[in-house]
Design a protein around this motif. Sequence first.
Motif, mmCIF file in Angstrom:
data_model
loop_
_atom_site.group_PDB
_atom_site.id
_atom_site.type_symbol
_atom_site.label_atom_id
_atom_site.label_comp_id
_atom_site.label_asym_id
_atom_site.label_seq_id
_atom_site.Cartn_x
_atom_site.Cartn_y
_atom_site.Cartn_z
ATOM 1 N N VAL A 38 0.836 -1.212 0.000
ATOM 2 C CA VAL A 38 0.000 0.000 0.000
ATOM 3 C C VAL A 38 0.868 1.258 0.000
ATOM 4 N N TYR A 102 -5.829 9.413 -1.279
ATOM 5 C CA TYR A 102 -6.635 8.227 -0.951
ATOM 6 C C TYR A 102 -5.785 6.980 -0.856
ATOM 7 N N CYS A 103 -6.262 5.998 -0.102
ATOM 8 C CA CYS A 103 -5.670 4.652 -0.155
ATOM 9 C C CYS A 103 -6.610 3.607 0.433
ATOM 10 N N ILE A 104 -6.492 2.391 -0.105
ATOM 11 C CA ILE A 104 -7.226 1.242 0.459
ATOM 12 C C ILE A 104 -6.284 0.032 0.461
ATOM 13 N N TRP A 109 -8.339 -3.978 -3.944
ATOM 14 C CA TRP A 109 -7.956 -3.255 -5.168
ATOM 15 C C TRP A 109 -8.667 -3.812 -6.415
ATOM 16 N N ASN A 110 -8.740 -2.962 -7.409
ATOM 17 C CA ASN A 110 -9.198 -3.325 -8.766
ATOM 18 C C ASN A 110 -10.646 -3.799 -8.827
ATOM 19 N N ARG A 111 -11.452 -3.237 -7.935
ATOM 20 C CA ARG A 111 -12.895 -3.506 -7.975
ATOM 21 C C ARG A 111 -13.668 -2.203 -8.170
ATOM 22 N N GLY A 112 -12.970 -1.159 -8.541
ATOM 23 C CA GLY A 112 -13.640 0.126 -8.790
ATOM 24 C C GLY A 112 -14.013 0.870 -7.517
ATOM 25 N N MET A 114 -12.129 2.732 -5.287
ATOM 26 C CA MET A 114 -11.668 4.104 -5.102
ATOM 27 C C MET A 114 -12.302 5.051 -6.119
ATOM 28 N N THR A 115 -12.583 4.539 -7.303
ATOM 29 C CA THR A 115 -13.270 5.380 -8.286
ATOM 30 C C THR A 115 -14.649 5.782 -7.741
ATOM 31 N N ARG A 137 -2.363 14.201 -7.234
ATOM 32 C CA ARG A 137 -1.041 13.932 -7.813
ATOM 33 C C ARG A 137 -0.604 12.529 -7.425
ATOM 34 N N ASN A 142 2.891 5.073 -10.172
ATOM 35 C CA ASN A 142 1.661 4.577 -9.543
ATOM 36 C C ASN A 142 0.492 4.597 -10.543
ATOM 37 N N SER A 145 -3.272 4.608 -9.528
ATOM 38 C CA SER A 145 -3.800 5.891 -9.063
ATOM 39 C C SER A 145 -4.135 6.807 -10.252
ATOM 40 N N LYS A 151 -10.559 7.873 -14.634
ATOM 41 C CA LYS A 151 -11.940 7.367 -14.596
ATOM 42 C C LYS A 151 -12.887 8.362 -13.942
HETATM 43 C C1 LIG Z 1 -4.459 3.583 -6.171
HETATM 44 C C2 LIG Z 1 -5.630 2.879 -5.481
HETATM 45 C C3 LIG Z 1 -6.314 3.861 -4.551
HETATM 46 C C4 LIG Z 1 -6.625 2.376 -6.519
HETATM 47 O O1 LIG Z 1 -7.773 1.902 -5.853
HETATM 48 P P1 LIG Z 1 -8.756 0.828 -6.569
HETATM 49 O O2 LIG Z 1 -9.997 0.758 -5.762
HETATM 50 O O3 LIG Z 1 -8.012 -0.404 -6.834
HETATM 51 O O4 LIG Z 1 -9.040 1.597 -7.933
HETATM 52 P P2 LIG Z 1 -10.051 1.192 -9.091
HETATM 53 O O5 LIG Z 1 -10.373 -0.272 -9.006
HETATM 54 O O6 LIG Z 1 -11.154 2.173 -9.068
HETATM 55 O O7 LIG Z 1 -9.150 1.472 -10.375
HETATM 56 C C5 LIG Z 1 -7.841 0.935 -10.496
HETATM 57 C C6 LIG Z 1 -7.499 0.776 -11.968
HETATM 58 O O8 LIG Z 1 -6.091 0.602 -12.098
HETATM 59 C C7 LIG Z 1 -5.819 -0.565 -12.864
HETATM 60 N N1 LIG Z 1 -4.529 -1.067 -12.410
HETATM 61 C C8 LIG Z 1 -4.186 -1.523 -11.212
HETATM 62 N N2 LIG Z 1 -2.876 -1.818 -11.168
HETATM 63 C C9 LIG Z 1 -2.387 -1.536 -12.383
HETATM 64 C C10 LIG Z 1 -1.082 -1.622 -12.984
HETATM 65 N N3 LIG Z 1 -0.033 -2.056 -12.288
HETATM 66 N N4 LIG Z 1 -0.943 -1.238 -14.266
HETATM 67 C C11 LIG Z 1 -1.997 -0.789 -14.979
HETATM 68 N N5 LIG Z 1 -3.256 -0.668 -14.462
HETATM 69 C C12 LIG Z 1 -3.433 -1.044 -13.187
HETATM 70 C C13 LIG Z 1 -7.006 -1.457 -12.573
HETATM 71 O O9 LIG Z 1 -7.149 -2.448 -13.569
HETATM 72 C C14 LIG Z 1 -8.138 -0.432 -12.606
HETATM 73 O O10 LIG Z 1 -8.463 -0.015 -13.904
HETATM 74 P P3 LIG Z 1 -9.774 -0.548 -14.688
HETATM 75 O O11 LIG Z 1 -10.946 -0.186 -13.864
HETATM 76 O O12 LIG Z 1 -9.696 0.179 -15.984
HETATM 77 O O13 LIG Z 1 -9.589 -2.029 -14.795
HETATM 78 C C15 LIG Z 1 -5.123 1.647 -4.660
HETATM 79 O O14 LIG Z 1 -4.349 0.850 -5.501
HETATM 80 C C16 LIG Z 1 -4.311 2.021 -3.453
HETATM 81 O O15 LIG Z 1 -4.865 2.322 -2.411
HETATM 82 N N6 LIG Z 1 -2.976 2.009 -3.575
HETATM 83 C C17 LIG Z 1 -2.098 2.266 -2.457
HETATM 84 C C18 LIG Z 1 -2.155 3.717 -1.984
HETATM 85 C C19 LIG Z 1 -1.942 4.692 -3.122
HETATM 86 O O16 LIG Z 1 -1.083 4.482 -3.951
HETATM 87 N N7 LIG Z 1 -2.736 5.771 -3.114
HETATM 88 C C20 LIG Z 1 -2.675 6.793 -4.139
HETATM 89 C C21 LIG Z 1 -1.592 7.731 -3.900
HETATM 90 S S1 LIG Z 1 -1.496 8.969 -5.199
#
Ligand SMILES: CC(C)(COP(=O)(O)OP(=O)(O)OC[C@H]1O[C@@H](n2cnc3c(N)ncnc32)[C@H](O)[C@@H]1OP(=O)(O)O)[C@@H](O)C(=O)NCCC(=O)NCCS
Length: 190
Positions: A38, A102-104, A109-112, A114-115, A137, A142, A145, A151
Motif C-alpha cells: 500500500v 486516498y488509499c485502500i 484493489w481493482n474492484r472500482g 476508489m473510483t 497527484r 503509480n 492511481s 476514470k
Molecule cells: C491507487 C488505489 C487507490 C486504486 O484503488 P482501486 O480501488 O483499486 O481503484 P479502481 O479499481 O477504481 O481502479 C484501479 C485501476 O487501475 C488498474 N490497475 C491496477 N494496477 C495496475 C497496474 N499495475 N498497471 C496498470 N493498471 C493497473 C485497474 O485495472 C483499474 O483499472 P480498470 O478499472 O480500468 O480495470 C489503490 O491501488 C491504493 O490504495 N494504492 C495504495 C495507496 C496509493 O497508492 N494511493 C494513491 C496515492 S497517489
Amino acid sequence: MLNHKGTENLETKRLTLRRFREDDAIDMFNNWSSHSEVTKYLSWTPHNNIETSKKLVDFWVNGYKNEKQYNWAIELKEYKGVIGNITLLEIDDDTENCEVGYCIGEAFWNRGIMTEALLKVIDFGFNEIGFKRIAARFDVNNIASEKVMKKCNLTYEGTLRKIARNNEGNLVDCSYYSILKEEYYNSEDK
Ligand SMILES: CC(C)(COP(=O)(O)OP(=O)(O)OC[C@H]1O[C@@H](n2cnc3c(N)ncnc32)[C@H](O)[C@@H]1OP(=O)(O)O)[C@@H](O)C(=O)NCCC(=O)NCCS
C-alpha cells in the motif's frame, strides 16, 4: 466563498464514507497501514505496530473539531469494516482549491472502489463545499492511481520532476491531474 461542512457522512452503492472512530485503528492496521504494498508509492512507511495507527486515528478524530478537516473512513458495506481513507488536503480558501489523497488495502484493489469513493467526494466538494478546482497527484510509477483519476474525469496537467520524497528517501517525479467546477457541471457525472 467556501461553505465548509466538515466530514459529513456520504453514501454510494457499495460504500459508506464516514468520520473515523477510535476503534477503526484495528481495521486500519490490519487492512492497509501496515502493508508495504500500500505504501509503495507514498511518503510514509508501513506502521510497525498498532499503536502508530491508534495515534494517527486519535489525531484525526480530534481534528474533526475543525470544520475544514475532510477525512473519510471508507467502509465497504458488504464487509462491514474500514478498508481505507480518502481525504481533502491543501485546502485554500482564497483560491477555493484543494487536493485529494486516498488509499485502500490491497485485498480490495481493482474492484472500482476508489473510483466510486472519489466520484462521491468530488460531487460533495463541488456541490456542497463549492470548490473551484480539485487536484490530485501521484508518483509517476503509480499507474493504478492515475487510472482512478482518469476514470473520475480529471485532466492531466503535467509532471513535476523530483517534487516529492518517497518513503525510501528518494526524490520522485509526480504527475498532476485536476477537475474544474465547470468541467464537472458539463460532464454526465454531476
Ligand atoms: C491507487 C488505489 C487507490 C486504486 O484503488 P482501486 O480501488 O483499486 O481503484 P479502481 O479499481 O477504481 O481502479 C484501479 C485501476 O487501475 C488498474 N490497475 C491496477 N494496477 C495496475 C497496474 N499495475 N498497471 C496498470 N493498471 C493497473 C485497474 O485495472 C483499474 O483499472 P480498470 O478499472 O480500468 O480495470 C489503490 O491501488 C491504493 O490504495 N494504492 C495504495 C495507496 C496509493 O497508492 N494511493 C494513491 C496515492 S497517489
